[in-house]
Design a protein around this motif. Structure first.
Motif, PDB file in Angstrom:
ATOM      1  N   VAL A   1      -9.226  -3.454   1.487  1.00  0.00           N
ATOM      2  CA  VAL A   1      -8.229  -2.823   2.357  1.00  0.00           C
ATOM      3  C   VAL A   1      -8.861  -2.589   3.725  1.00  0.00           C
ATOM      4  CG1 VAL A   1      -6.775  -0.776   2.717  1.00  0.00           C
ATOM      5  CG2 VAL A   1      -7.079  -1.711   0.406  1.00  0.00           C
TER       6      VAL A   1
ATOM      7  N   LEU B   1       0.828  -1.197   0.000  1.00  0.00           N
ATOM      8  CA  LEU B   1       0.000   0.000   0.000  1.00  0.00           C
ATOM      9  C   LEU B   1       0.864   1.250   0.000  1.00  0.00           C
ATOM     10  CD1 LEU B   1      -2.569  -1.263   2.591  1.00  0.00           C
ATOM     11  CD2 LEU B   1      -3.240  -0.298   0.391  1.00  0.00           C
TER      12      LEU B   1
ATOM     13  N   ARG C   1      -9.059  -4.411  -4.648  1.00  0.00           N
ATOM     14  CA  ARG C   1      -8.640  -5.182  -3.477  1.00  0.00           C
ATOM     15  C   ARG C   1      -9.296  -4.629  -2.208  1.00  0.00           C
ATOM     16  NH1 ARG C   1      -5.311  -9.637  -4.287  1.00  0.00           N
ATOM     17  NH2 ARG C   1      -4.896  -9.699  -6.534  1.00  0.00           N
TER      18      ARG C   1
ATOM     19  N   VAL D   1      -3.157   0.702  -3.942  1.00  0.00           N
ATOM     20  CA  VAL D   1      -2.752  -0.695  -3.776  1.00  0.00           C
ATOM     21  C   VAL D   1      -1.888  -1.096  -4.965  1.00  0.00           C
ATOM     22  CG1 VAL D   1      -3.516  -3.033  -3.275  1.00  0.00           C
ATOM     23  CG2 VAL D   1      -4.981  -1.098  -2.655  1.00  0.00           C
TER      24      VAL D   1
ATOM     25  N   LEU E   1      -3.246   0.993   7.586  1.00  0.00           N
ATOM     26  CA  LEU E   1      -3.895   0.325   6.462  1.00  0.00           C
ATOM     27  C   LEU E   1      -3.168  -0.966   6.134  1.00  0.00           C
ATOM     28  CD1 LEU E   1      -3.867   3.657   5.909  1.00  0.00           C
ATOM     29  CD2 LEU E   1      -5.114   2.960   3.864  1.00  0.00           C
ATOM     30  N   TRP E   2      -3.924  -1.997   5.748  1.00  0.00           N
ATOM     31  CA  TRP E   2      -3.303  -3.255   5.342  1.00  0.00           C
ATOM     32  C   TRP E   2      -4.274  -4.050   4.473  1.00  0.00           C
ATOM     33  CZ3 TRP E   2      -5.604  -2.441   9.997  1.00  0.00           C
ATOM     34  CH2 TRP E   2      -6.523  -3.384  10.467  1.00  0.00           C
ATOM     35  N   THR E   3      -3.710  -4.956   3.682  1.00  0.00           N
ATOM     36  CA  THR E   3      -4.520  -5.910   2.923  1.00  0.00           C
ATOM     37  C   THR E   3      -4.447  -7.286   3.559  1.00  0.00           C
ATOM     38  OG1 THR E   3      -2.671  -6.352   1.410  1.00  0.00           O
ATOM     39  CG2 THR E   3      -4.277  -4.662   0.746  1.00  0.00           C
TER      40      THR E   3
ATOM     41  N   SER F   1     -13.560  -1.703   6.660  1.00  0.00           N
ATOM     42  CA  SER F   1     -13.215  -2.489   5.478  1.00  0.00           C
ATOM     43  C   SER F   1     -13.695  -1.729   4.249  1.00  0.00           C
ATOM     44  CB  SER F   1     -13.867  -3.867   5.540  1.00  0.00           C
ATOM     45  OG  SER F   1     -13.551  -4.622   4.373  1.00  0.00           O
TER      46      SER F   1
ATOM     47  N   VAL G   1      -7.697   3.816  -3.225  1.00  0.00           N
ATOM     48  CA  VAL G   1      -8.634   3.854  -2.106  1.00  0.00           C
ATOM     49  C   VAL G   1      -8.931   5.317  -1.823  1.00  0.00           C
ATOM     50  CG1 VAL G   1      -8.954   3.369   0.350  1.00  0.00           C
ATOM     51  CG2 VAL G   1      -7.779   1.701  -1.101  1.00  0.00           C
TER      52      VAL G   1
END
Length: 355
Positions: free
Chosen positions: A99, A41, A97, A59, A135-137, A109, A118
């Motif tokens: 995130v 990210l 995706r 992303v 933030l993360w996937t 989410s 995003v």
């Protein structure tokens, strides 16, 4: 409506160039996954109020073993920030995706759009000041994004254009985007005299001044622009950039519509705040600002327009004179013009916008 929601509604009506881009992204993304590339990210600087904030990120795919913060670090560590924009165009985006966002003790989410962007507004409960969103996937690729929560007592904010307003490139406008993105070293960008002083004066006069830099530049050059602003003493603030990719209607997004839409979004998010709108007369800033002021006269403190030289006008749009702009009515907001920040400061002082 978020950018992602709008993107989903328009997907069935995409221009052929956008459909081609989608096929390219899917094909390249599939190949990179087979090579065990991971998702990463790139966070951007967000902003908002104590009850609603806008979070921005992109992303991307990264080679195996790349640190989770390989795009985050240049924004937060000015010593290591990339100085040529072309490096930021070599990454492959990962569209659509999911995130996760952790902010103020709450988890959200969201979903990236077809360009991997995003861009969401979240309901929050935050104190005014600087915050960090995580933030993360997937677990292990967390990054942090700056979030500026504007204080309610800050009744005036600053919206500033970038190209030809805070910096000058001296190139024909058709080549400007390419040159800024792929070629120019950040130290080669020319500072517009007096503009940092003007913005610093505004920040001193209005403690907690909300600062937003609104540009038609691509998100890919976010680190380069951040570094330029930082090194030249401009107040820190969120950058509102755009994506260069095709849309449902054509090859490129409309820069004019991007700016107008960003201003309308500010009006919705901050219905009580007045803005000082700063731009230049080389393109459409005077018309865009005048149209916004006509729609929301109660939200415009003043308009300040930097006057380009004849040579700059020629490079901007091919003639020696400014482009025609929307005529201002009797109830139009105060508008001042000058060739640089020193002149704009003096004009705003004479008009008692700045003491």
């Amino acid at each position: 409506m978020t950018t992602t929601e709008q993107d989903g509604q328009d997907r069935g009506r995409l221009h052929w160039a956008a459909r081609f881009e989608d096929v390219k992204n899917a094909t390249v993304g599939s190949a990179l996954r087979r090579l065990h590339w991971d998702l990463r990210l790139q966070p951007f600087h967000g902003y908002g109020s104590s009850t609603r904030v806008r979070v921005l990120a992109k992303v991307l795919y990264a080679a195996p073993g790349s640190p989770a913060d390989f795009h985050d670090k240049p924004v937060h560590d000015m010593r290591t920030m990339a100085v040529r924009g072309w490096r930021n165009f070599t990454s492959q985006v990962a569209p659509f995706r999911t995130v996760r966002i952790l902010l103020g003790g709450r988890e959200y989410s969201v979903r990236a759009d077809r360009s991997g962007i995003v861009d969401v507004e979240l309901d929050v409960d935050l104190e005014p000041g600087e915050h960090e969103a995580v933030l993360w996937t997937v677990a292990g690729n967390e990054v942090t994004a700056e979030i500026s929560v504007f204080p309610p007592e800050a009744t005036v904010g600053l919206v500033s254009d970038i190209d030809d307003t805070v910096m000058v490139t001296l190139l024909p406008r058709p080549l400007l985007a390419f040159w800024n993105a792929f070629v120019m070293h950040q130290s080669s960008r020319q500072l517009v005299p007096g503009m940092p002083m003007l913005y610093q004066r505004l920040a001193r006069e209005h403690p907690g001044l909300p600062v937003l830099y609104l540009s038609t530049g691509a998100w890919n050059v976010f680190p380069v622009l951040k570094r330029f602003l930082y090194k030249n003493g401009y107040p820190d603030g969120a950058l509102l950039l755009t994506d260069w990719g095709p849309t449902n209607t054509g090859f490129f997004r409309s820069g004019r519509e991007h700016k107008a839409r960003a201003l309308r979004r500010l009006a919705e998010l901050f219905p009580q705040r007045r803005w000082l709108l700063v731009g230049d007369d080389g393109q459409h800033d005077p018309s865009i600002y005048a149209e916004f002021a006509a729609e929301h006269p109660e939200l415009v403190e003043a308009i300040a327009i930097r006057q380009l030289t004849e040579s700059e006008q020629l490079l901007a749009h091919g003639t020696l004179r400014p482009l025609p702009s929307r005529r201002r009515g009797a109830d139009a907001p105060l508008t001042v013009t000058a060739p640089d920040g020193h002149g704009l400061l003096a004009a705003l002082q004479r008009s008692e916008v700045i003491s």
